[in-house]
Design an enzyme around this catalytic site. Structure first.
Site, PDB file in Angstrom:
ATOM      1  N   GLU A 191      -3.819  -5.949  -0.318  1.00 23.82           N
ATOM      2  CA  GLU A 191      -4.261  -5.245   0.792  1.00 23.82           C
ATOM      3  C   GLU A 191      -5.380  -5.866   0.569  1.00 23.82           C
ATOM      4  O   GLU A 191      -6.556  -4.721   0.872  1.00 23.82           O
ATOM      5  CB  GLU A 191      -4.146  -3.936  -0.078  1.00 23.82           C
ATOM      6  CG  GLU A 191      -2.045  -3.890   0.093  1.00 23.82           C
ATOM      7  CD  GLU A 191      -2.465  -1.747   0.197  1.00 23.82           C
ATOM      8  OE1 GLU A 191      -3.503  -1.736  -0.483  1.00 23.82           O
ATOM      9  OE2 GLU A 191      -1.767  -1.073   0.880  1.00 23.82           O
ATOM     10  N   GLU A 260       5.655  -1.646   1.431  1.00 23.11           N
ATOM     11  CA  GLU A 260       5.617  -0.210   2.278  1.00 23.11           C
ATOM     12  C   GLU A 260       5.339   0.423   2.680  1.00 23.11           C
ATOM     13  O   GLU A 260       4.726   1.600   3.123  1.00 23.11           O
ATOM     14  CB  GLU A 260       4.072  -0.264   1.142  1.00 23.11           C
ATOM     15  CG  GLU A 260       4.011  -1.529  -0.470  1.00 23.11           C
ATOM     16  CD  GLU A 260       2.343  -1.083  -0.970  1.00 23.11           C
ATOM     17  OE1 GLU A 260       2.230  -0.066  -1.530  1.00 23.11           O
ATOM     18  OE2 GLU A 260       2.350  -2.184  -1.872  1.00 23.11           O
TER      19      GLU A 260
END
Ligand code: GAL
Length: 738
Positions: A191, A260
């Site tokens: 991320e 995710e």
């Protein structure tokens, strides 16, 4: 909405009769699977695939649980297990590697492989994950000139070295699909795209370096970078969110991957418990595949436990249950697990047509749409979606009317019959029961009383309040700050003397003249706290001892490694003539507790000399170590340790670190709901339970930590005081209700 057409990938596939002959004549032939991709999907061994994946983090359970967890995931209809690699667990000090027990990555990977599942390996090595320091070793912060996750040589060198170490370990075990193994994807970084700009000039070059460093490892399977909007060619940028149907990768040549999907959320001490309804999870997954997804991963499918001091945060609970389809203890959570299993079955029925078909978008209203996939062999798949949060919708499709409930998707693998609707849960609900079991063997208690303040000699003395983390370097949660001051003869002491402490976090207990006066702590959204407590002073010398504590180090955010902890100001008000500012006083420091230094938690600590035995343990006494022998529970149910009658501290069984306990309650005024409306976008605060109750009352003690023959040693370090006779074990069972 763009139409997407796919051409058959026959150039990639080997004919079945040919494969059959090869196996017949060369049964030991080991095939390496080539993993490639195009804009529509991954190809594994030349075959387009839809992959349902499940995150299970190996150090969040124990090796004895791994086969059962992986089986339960397989039984739940997943194709792959995804895990991060936890650098700070594997390299506790520079160059000193650890891959045993819960950190035996290769063993875990082989269990996954032997179950016939693929694996997605997220090497990071920064991982966030609510794991201490985001998975990066704390020692690396103290290598001069290091800034984490920036275009900076020391960090990049260590990151590359560790990445290579893991890659070569996997290669030497032949675990990459390109070598005949089962690892189909690997991830670098985590991320970073969300914060890249904050790193200024160091941001983008670092991200690009990470990508090319990863590619140069030559693992023969694709690399992914999640939330990395500028991932270069040959690295697939992927999505993390509660919904990823609207996500498009940054190139038409890259497939749509969801790394995710959060089927719940994590917990912090003092907060309520989050729940995500199965209908909404199923809705999000169905929407993703409706809109052209190829890989979807549940983060977490089994959350597990943050044993010992592995929790990050700060304030992440020891439980990492995550409201996941398999609960912390390894039991399936119903109806979540079963509902998703049914969903997976329905999606798999559609797999070929989804992957090879042409997609057509039909709209049936402002919030209703269908994607119809048709392939050359007559296959037809329809996903009918109703995004209205309140109303059912009758959708007439191919002359049939389908009633689609609000916020749901109906999946029709043959364009006729509804195999699955995301809002219609047919699986029975399970309820959990914790059945008390008294395991304490009446052999009495052993007690070790910590001294208040400096034990032995101070580590150093300074006329300043220094940063907690820079001092302990996370070798322990505890740091003593001690000083003395004098109340002059004749100086009046008001009965309202107040001690006022400002701290960067995370928690502190304050002792004046040996007595606990009060405690202060931050919480999951704000680590800082102010502690104002009335204190009883005496004329002459007064001793002040602050036990400052960390409760898991920061695990994410730009420059997170620089976030400090510990008191920044200490004052006493209420001496009639003055406010006493002690911040620049002479402070004597001591890192850690004497009991830690003596390894009292370890069954191998040196003799029993340090302990005193009692038939009844002292009650409500701060800074006390308790040791008691306990029996081994009968049966096979998972075991929890009930700590609701204790204050705050840490626990061990037979030397294994159960973790931090803290039955800190959330506020009764927090927002809780007894029912959860699945309709409408989910967010972590949407459906909460447990207002006014301890966030975590039970602590998972894996069965494999008990001796089969009994006589187990339970050690507790209690900081503030509790009733240890009320510590009990409980068996966790589930029963089904309709
Ligand atoms: C993501 C992160 C994960 C985990 C998750 C929340 O942003 O990539 O590692 O922290 O949030 O559970």
């Amino acid at each position: 909405m763009a139409k997407r057409s796919n051409t058959n990938n026959s150039k990639h596939s080997l004919s079945l009769p040919f494969l059959f002959l090869l196996f017949l004549f060369f049964p030991s032939l080991c095939f390496s699977s080539n993993v490639t991709y195009d804009g529509r999907s991954l190809f594994i061994s030349g075959r387009r695939r839809i992959i349902i994946s499940a995150s299970i983090h190996y150090p969040r359970s124990v090796p004895a649980m791994w086969p059962g967890l992986v089986e339960a995931a397989k039984e739940g209809g997943v194709d792959a297990i995804e895990t991060y690699v936890f650098w700070n667990g594997h390299e506790p000090s520079p160059g000193n590697y650890y891959f045993e027990d819960r950190f035996n990555l290769v063993k875990f990977a082989k269990i996954v492989r032997d179950a016939g599942l693929y694996m997605i390996l997220r090497i990071g090595p920064f991982v966030a994950a609510e794991w201490n320091f985001g998975g990066v070793p704390v020692w690396l912060h103290y290598v001069p000139g290091t800034t984490f996750r920036s275009n900076d040589e020391p960090f990049k060198n260590h990151m590359e070295r560790f990445t290579k170490y893991i890659v070569s370990m996997m290669k030497s075990e032949k675990l990459f699909a390109s070598q005949g193994g089962h690892i189909i994807l690997a991830q670098i970084e985590n991320e970073y795209g969300d914060i890249e700009k904050v790193y200024g000039d160091g941001g983008k070059p670092y991200a690009m370096w990470a990508a090319s460093m990863a590619l140069s490892q030559d693992i023969g399977v694709p690399w992914i970078m999640c939330q990395q909007y500028d991932a270069p060619d040959h690295v697939i940028n992927t999505c993390n969110s509660f919904y990823c149907d609207q996500f498009t990768p940054n190139s038409p040549n890259k497939p749509k991957i969801w790394t995710e999907n959060w089927p719940g959320w994590f917990q912090t001490f003092g907060a309520t418990n989050p729940h995500r309804p199965p209908e909404d999870i199923a809705f999000s997954v169905a929407r993703f595949f409706q809109k052209g997804g190829t890989v979807q991963n549940y983060y977490m499918y089994h959350g597990g436990t943050n044993f010992g001091r592995t929790a990050g945060g700060p304030f992440i609970t020891t439980s990492y249950d995550y409201d996941a389809p398999i609960d912390e203890y390894g039991l399936v959570r119903q109806p979540k697990w079963g509902h998703l299993k049914e969903l997976h079955k329905a999606i798999k029925q559609c797999e070929n047509t989804l992957l090879f078909g042409n997609s057509k978008l039909l709209t049936f209203g402002p919030l209703q749409e269908a994607n119809i996939y048709t392939d050359h062999s007559g296959g037809c798949v329809a996903f009918l979606a109703n995004m209205d949060e309140e109303k059912d919708k009758s959708i007439v499709f191919q002359n049939r009317a389908y009633n689609v409930p609000p916020w749901s998707v109906s999946i029709l693998p043959d364009c006729k019959n509804v195999a699955f609707n995301t809002a219609k849960v047919k699986t029975q609900t399970s309820v959990v029961e914790m059945i008390d079991e008294n395991l304490q063997i009446p052999e009495g208690w052993s007690i070790f009383q910590e001294k208040v303040g400096i034990w032995g000699k101070p580590d150093f003395v300074k006329n300043d309040l220094i940063d907690h983390i820079n001092t302990t370097k996370d070798s322990t949660d505890y740091l003593w700050y001690t000083t003395s001051f004098y109340v002059k003869g004749g100086e009046k002491i008001s009965n309202q003397s107040l001690l006022i402490i400002e701290s960067k976090g995370h928690a502190a207990h304050v002792f004046v003249n040996g007595k606990l006066q009060g405690s202060g702590y931050g919480n999951g959204s704000e680590s800082k706290f102010n502690l104002t407590t009335p204190v009883t002073l005496k004329p002459g010398r007064n001793d002040l001892a602050l036990l400052s504590m960390t409760v898991g180090l920061q695990n994410a955010g730009p420059f997170y490694e620089w976030v400090g902890a510990g008191p920044t100001s200490v004052k006493i008000c209420g001496l009639t003539s003055r406010t006493l500012n002690l911040s620049s006083h002479e402070w004597a420091y001591k890192i850690g507790l004497e009991g830690e230094h003596l390894s009292l938690f370890s069954p191998y600590q040196n003799g029993d000399l340090n302990w005193k035995t009692y038939s009844q343990p002292p009650n409500n006494q701060p800074l006390t170590w308790y040791k008691v022998i306990v029996d081994t529970p009968t049966g096979n149910d998972p075991i929890g340790l009930d700590m609701q009658h204790m204050g705050k501290g840490q626990a061990w069984l037979n030397g294994y670190p159960i973790g931090r306990y803290w039955p800190r309650a959330s506020s009764p005024n927090d927002k809780c709901t007894s029912t959860c409306n699945y309709r409408g976008k989910f967010f972590p605060d949407k459906c909460r339970t447990g207002c006014g109750e301890p966030t975590q009352r039970w602590y998972h003690v894996p069965r494999s930590w008990f001796h089969p023959t009994g006589k187990n040693t339970l050690v507790i370090f209690e900081e503030t005081g509790g009733d240890p006779t009320k510590i009990s074990f409980a068996k966790r069972q589930t029963k089904h209700i309709s």
